[in-house]
Design a protein around this motif. Structure first.
Motif, PDB file in Angstrom:
ATOM      1  N   TRP A   1      -1.396  -5.863  -0.846  1.00  0.00           N
ATOM      2  CA  TRP A   1      -0.794  -6.665  -1.900  1.00  0.00           C
ATOM      3  C   TRP A   1      -1.138  -6.096  -3.279  1.00  0.00           C
ATOM      4  CZ3 TRP A   1      -3.267 -10.885  -4.886  1.00  0.00           C
ATOM      5  CH2 TRP A   1      -2.359 -11.582  -5.672  1.00  0.00           C
TER       6      TRP A   1
ATOM      7  N   ARG B   1       1.402  -4.008  -6.169  1.00  0.00           N
ATOM      8  CA  ARG B   1       1.537  -4.418  -7.567  1.00  0.00           C
ATOM      9  C   ARG B   1       1.023  -3.381  -8.550  1.00  0.00           C
ATOM     10  NH1 ARG B   1      -1.717  -8.577  -8.797  1.00  0.00           N
ATOM     11  NH2 ARG B   1      -2.985  -8.189  -6.980  1.00  0.00           N
TER      12      ARG B   1
ATOM     13  N   TYR C   1       0.286 -16.203   4.726  1.00  0.00           N
ATOM     14  CA  TYR C   1       0.270 -16.269   3.261  1.00  0.00           C
ATOM     15  C   TYR C   1       0.180 -14.870   2.657  1.00  0.00           C
ATOM     16  CZ  TYR C   1      -1.262 -17.423  -1.465  1.00  0.00           C
ATOM     17  OH  TYR C   1      -1.389 -17.503  -2.825  1.00  0.00           O
ATOM     18  N   ASP C   2      -0.696 -14.021   3.198  1.00  0.00           N
ATOM     19  CA  ASP C   2      -0.825 -12.659   2.682  1.00  0.00           C
ATOM     20  C   ASP C   2       0.449 -11.839   2.912  1.00  0.00           C
ATOM     21  OD1 ASP C   2      -3.331 -13.002   1.613  1.00  0.00           O
ATOM     22  OD2 ASP C   2      -4.378 -12.308   3.402  1.00  0.00           O
TER      23      ASP C   2
ATOM     24  N   LYS D   1       2.932 -12.890   0.302  1.00  0.00           N
ATOM     25  CA  LYS D   1       2.593 -12.313  -1.001  1.00  0.00           C
ATOM     26  C   LYS D   1       3.049 -10.863  -1.083  1.00  0.00           C
ATOM     27  CE  LYS D   1      -1.821 -12.993  -1.407  1.00  0.00           C
ATOM     28  NZ  LYS D   1      -3.197 -13.178  -1.866  1.00  0.00           N
ATOM     29  N   CYS D   2       2.868 -10.106  -0.012  1.00  0.00           N
ATOM     30  CA  CYS D   2       3.299  -8.702  -0.002  1.00  0.00           C
ATOM     31  C   CYS D   2       4.819  -8.600  -0.098  1.00  0.00           C
ATOM     32  CB  CYS D   2       2.803  -7.999   1.261  1.00  0.00           C
ATOM     33  SG  CYS D   2       1.014  -7.761   1.314  1.00  0.00           S
TER      34      CYS D   2
ATOM     35  N   LYS E   1       6.834 -10.780  -1.396  1.00  0.00           N
ATOM     36  CA  LYS E   1       7.214 -11.194  -2.747  1.00  0.00           C
ATOM     37  C   LYS E   1       6.991 -10.051  -3.742  1.00  0.00           C
ATOM     38  CE  LYS E   1       6.380 -14.497  -6.368  1.00  0.00           C
ATOM     39  NZ  LYS E   1       5.279 -14.904  -7.184  1.00  0.00           N
TER      40      LYS E   1
END
Length: 136
Positions: free
Chosen positions: A59, A63, A104-105, A108-109, A111
């Protein structure tokens, strides 16, 4: 920024360029066989052996790494791998806390990928594949 004088603007541009140069030098010195390549992450995701910490690292990489790194991840079918594992987790009837954290992780990745123009374009290009993977 408009209020800065020319010398201050050039100083900021120089500092930005110097930081980017130093980051490129640091990346060039890292060994290529380390566990931070996009292909390594995709392999680990697909064989379902990626740890929770490594998902968090992915993640952060999505970013903060240069766009070429993210493009390599996308070209290595990273988005498809993330969606496939997410689909497998969602098909389980009983979810433990570990599954929820992993889910959840993964989200996030995903997204982080689709927030980029290239990632969103890739997701739209594979719009026939993604619903099939997610079971829609």
């Amino acid at each position: 920024m408009f209020q800065y004088d020319i010398s201050k603007k050039w100083t900021l541009i120089y500092q930005d360029a110097l930081t980017e140069f130093n980051n490129e030098q640091r990346r060039a010195k890292q060994p290529r066989d380390n566990n931070t390549t996009p292909q390594w992450y995709v392999r680990k995701i697909m064989d379902n052996s990626i740890s929770q910490k490594r998902l968090g690292d992915l993640w952060v990489c999505l970013r903060t790494e240069p766009i070429n790194w993210v493009l390599d991840f996308i070209e290595s079918q990273g988005l498809i791998a993330l969606l496939t594992v997410l689909s497998q987790i969602n098909q389980k009837e009983y979810k433990t806390e570990g599954f929820l954290d992993r889910e959840y992780d993964l989200v996030k990745c995903i997204k982080a990928l689709v927030n980029l123009k290239d990632g969103a374009d890739h997701a739209l290009q594979t719009n026939k594949t993604v619903p099939a993977i997610l079971g829609s």
